[in-house]
Write an enzyme that holds these catalytic residues in place. Structure first.
Site, PDB file in Angstrom:
ATOM      1  N   TRP A 154     -69.010 -95.205 135.241  1.00  0.00           N
ATOM      2  CA  TRP A 154     -70.461 -95.745 135.443  1.00  0.00           C
ATOM      3  C   TRP A 154     -71.308 -95.147 136.677  1.00  0.00           C
ATOM      4  O   TRP A 154     -71.974 -95.803 137.211  1.00  0.00           O
ATOM      5  CB  TRP A 154     -69.916 -97.134 136.357  1.00  0.00           C
ATOM      6  CG  TRP A 154     -69.293 -97.929 135.110  1.00  0.00           C
ATOM      7  CD1 TRP A 154     -70.037 -98.847 134.361  1.00  0.00           C
ATOM      8  CD2 TRP A 154     -67.875 -98.301 134.764  1.00  0.00           C
ATOM      9  NE1 TRP A 154     -69.112 -99.763 133.615  1.00  0.00           N
ATOM     10  CE2 TRP A 154     -67.884 -99.237 133.734  1.00  0.00           C
ATOM     11  CE3 TRP A 154     -66.740 -97.892 135.343  1.00  0.00           C
ATOM     12  CZ2 TRP A 154     -66.579 -99.848 132.943  1.00  0.00           C
ATOM     13  CZ3 TRP A 154     -65.517 -98.064 134.656  1.00  0.00           C
ATOM     14  CH2 TRP A 154     -65.659 -99.291 133.495  1.00  0.00           C
ATOM     15  N   TYR A 187     -62.971 -96.066 138.100  1.00  0.00           N
ATOM     16  CA  TYR A 187     -61.871 -96.734 137.410  1.00  0.00           C
ATOM     17  C   TYR A 187     -60.883 -95.319 137.326  1.00  0.00           C
ATOM     18  O   TYR A 187     -60.460 -95.023 136.349  1.00  0.00           O
ATOM     19  CB  TYR A 187     -62.105 -96.981 136.092  1.00  0.00           C
ATOM     20  CG  TYR A 187     -61.427 -97.898 135.217  1.00  0.00           C
ATOM     21  CD1 TYR A 187     -60.270 -98.605 135.724  1.00  0.00           C
ATOM     22  CD2 TYR A 187     -61.501 -98.149 133.847  1.00  0.00           C
ATOM     23  CE1 TYR A 187     -59.331 -99.250 135.200  1.00  0.00           C
ATOM     24  CE2 TYR A 187     -60.626 -98.865 133.065  1.00  0.00           C
ATOM     25  CZ  TYR A 187     -59.608 -99.526 133.696  1.00  0.00           C
ATOM     26  OH  TYR A 187     -58.656-100.134 133.003  1.00  0.00           O
ATOM     27  N   ASP A 193     -70.335 -83.586 135.061  1.00  0.00           N
ATOM     28  CA  ASP A 193     -69.334 -84.703 135.131  1.00  0.00           C
ATOM     29  C   ASP A 193     -68.650 -85.327 133.950  1.00  0.00           C
ATOM     30  O   ASP A 193     -69.489 -86.054 133.240  1.00  0.00           O
ATOM     31  CB  ASP A 193     -69.929 -85.762 135.805  1.00  0.00           C
ATOM     32  CG  ASP A 193     -68.764 -87.000 136.299  1.00  0.00           C
ATOM     33  OD1 ASP A 193     -67.763 -86.791 135.964  1.00  0.00           O
ATOM     34  OD2 ASP A 193     -69.412 -87.831 136.940  1.00  0.00           O
ATOM     35  N   SER A 240     -69.384 -94.316 126.068  1.00  0.00           N
ATOM     36  CA  SER A 240     -69.644 -95.547 126.212  1.00  0.00           C
ATOM     37  C   SER A 240     -70.794 -96.211 126.352  1.00  0.00           C
ATOM     38  O   SER A 240     -71.337 -95.698 127.511  1.00  0.00           O
ATOM     39  CB  SER A 240     -68.639 -96.158 127.183  1.00  0.00           C
ATOM     40  OG  SER A 240     -69.045 -97.494 127.692  1.00  0.00           O
ATOM     41  N   GLY A 256     -66.928 -87.536 131.340  1.00  0.00           N
ATOM     42  CA  GLY A 256     -66.416 -88.854 131.190  1.00  0.00           C
ATOM     43  C   GLY A 256     -66.767 -89.452 132.636  1.00  0.00           C
ATOM     44  O   GLY A 256     -65.855 -89.935 133.486  1.00  0.00           O
ATOM     45  N   CYS A 295     -48.057-100.484 134.707  1.00  0.00           N
ATOM     46  CA  CYS A 295     -48.491 -99.312 135.270  1.00  0.00           C
ATOM     47  C   CYS A 295     -48.377 -98.857 136.626  1.00  0.00           C
ATOM     48  O   CYS A 295     -47.873 -97.792 137.106  1.00  0.00           O
ATOM     49  CB  CYS A 295     -50.123 -99.048 134.822  1.00  0.00           C
ATOM     50  SG  CYS A 295     -50.573 -98.687 133.369  1.00  0.00           S
TER      51      CYS A 295
END
Length: 401
Positions: A196, A155, A191, A217, A193, A372
């Site tokens: 996934w 992402y 790492d 998350s 952040g 964006c």
């Protein structure tokens, strides 16, 4: 940081007329008056109301005009979500609007002023608020993001060098990061952040290093732990401020956008503390071309709560005394292609999610992706990769592209 705050306060108080307190209530409530003002502003970017071109705006409700005058960019986005207007090519429309600097030609509004004031007075990215974006955005559902992001579940901006395929471009981005860091067997990588877990797995699998990934998350942690099973990767649900170990290398991808200007300096201090003396730190972040202390109100409310884009100046000031900036690479143009690829995947997968999320979400999400994409195409925002060292690489850092 005191200098930054005093400068921002000076900008805030210097011209209250320009900050939008000038719009009479009668004009906002008068549809015809509002229509004239909004139509004239957009016309300066060659965008017509109810025109026939793909980038023209089709007005479905006359309330659209007064909503924009009353609530600025927040009103523009919310009125689109409500179906009050449409545009065949949202990205083209926004690109024209940004290049014509419509924001500078339009008076700001009270809500924007209040958001600006809140950013000055509050730490919008403190420990408690930092977890809001994890719950509201990143925990939407792993199946949803898998459908949009593709096989790599990355992402962040892909590296479209000699490829037009999203998955391949994301693999090239991960490879670029690993080569810039000079990863090798036996190294320990942090790492920050980690999303996934795709980059963590890539580094462990192809470069033989062990990885600690941190995220706020719960959905990302669960997915990353499963993805990285069998590899020397540990995925933690942890705030970056709580990391105390030292690592050979540190990578931060798409994290600095959630740190906030009040915490940039503290963020760099934590990275410096966690990096070994001869280590390297790569910071991959979306960046603004001008320094700001608050995000677009619509993005902050609906997409990334408490987010903020750093500028090159913000990063260099935050790093001063902690790091030597060895390399700076800007490939922001690639983010336009990345976002368009995500939009295509999102539209193709939508029938599977329509009942769960609804039409309003569909309009909100496409508005987010395409506005964006336009901002990157107009070169209003960029994608920066910084490589930093604690004491300077002896003999100089060899840039990798």
């Amino acid at each position: 940081m005191l200098l930054e705050k005093s400068t921002a306060q000076a900008n805030f108080t210097a011209n209250p007329w320009k900050l939008g307190l000038s719009l009479p209530v009668s004009l906002v409530k008068n549809h015809r008056g509002a229509q004239r003002v909004v139509t004239d502003v957009f016309a300066s970017a060659d965008i017509r109301m109810d025109g026939a071109r793909p980038w023209d705006i089709r007005v479905n409700s006359p309330r659209f005009y007064s909503r924009i005058l009353a609530a600025g960019s927040l009103g523009l986005g919310e009125s689109y979500m409500e179906g009050w207007w449409d545009c065949e090519h949202l990205d083209d429309m926004f690109c024209r609007a940004i290049r014509a600097k419509l924001e500078e030609k339009s008076p700001l509004n009270l809500r924007t002023v209040l958001a600006y004031g809140a950013a000055l007075l509050l730490n919008l990215q403190n420990r408690r608020r930092a977890r809001v974006v994890g719950a509201q955005h990143y925990d939407l559902g792993n199946d949803f993001f898998a459908a949009m992001l593709g096989k790599t579940m990355q992402y962040s901006c892909a590296y479209f060098q000699n490829t037009s395929d999203l998955d391949e471009a994301q693999r090239r981005k991960m490879e670029l990061i690993c080569r810039k860091l000079g990863l090798g067997p036996g190294m320990r990588l942090l790492d920050v952040g980690c999303g996934w877990g795709g980059l963590a797995q890539h580094a462990a699998r192809h470069y033989g290093c062990s990885v600690v990934g941190i995220t706020i998350s719960k959905e990302q942690q669960a997915y990353a732990q499963k993805l990285c099973e069998g590899w020397p990767v540990e995925i933690r649900l942890q705030d970056y401020r709580d990391v105390t170990e030292q690592f050979d290398r540190i990578v931060s991808v798409g994290m600095l956008e959630h740190v906030g200007y009040k915490n940039y300096r503290a963020y760099m201090r934590v990275m410096q503390r966690c990096l070994k003396e001869d280590g390297l730190f790569l910071c991959h972040t979306i960046g603004d071309i001008v320094s700001h202390i608050h995000a677009d109100p619509w993005i902050a409310r609906y997409i990334f709560p408490n987010s903020m884009l750093p500028s090159i100046t913000d990063v260099s000031r935050a790093a001063e005394g902690y790091f030597v900036i060895e390399d700076l690479h800007n490939f922001g143009a690639c983010y336009d292609h990345t976002l368009l690829a995500w939009d295509k995947n999102f539209r193709q997968a939508w029938p599977s999610f329509a009942e769960q999320y609804g039409e309003r979400f569909y309009r909100m999400w496409r508005y987010y992706l395409l506005s964006c994409a336009a901002a990157f195409r107009a070169r209003n925002i960029e994608l920066f990769q910084f490589v930093l060292s604690k004491n300077g690489v002896p003999g100089g850092y060899a840039s990798v592209r």
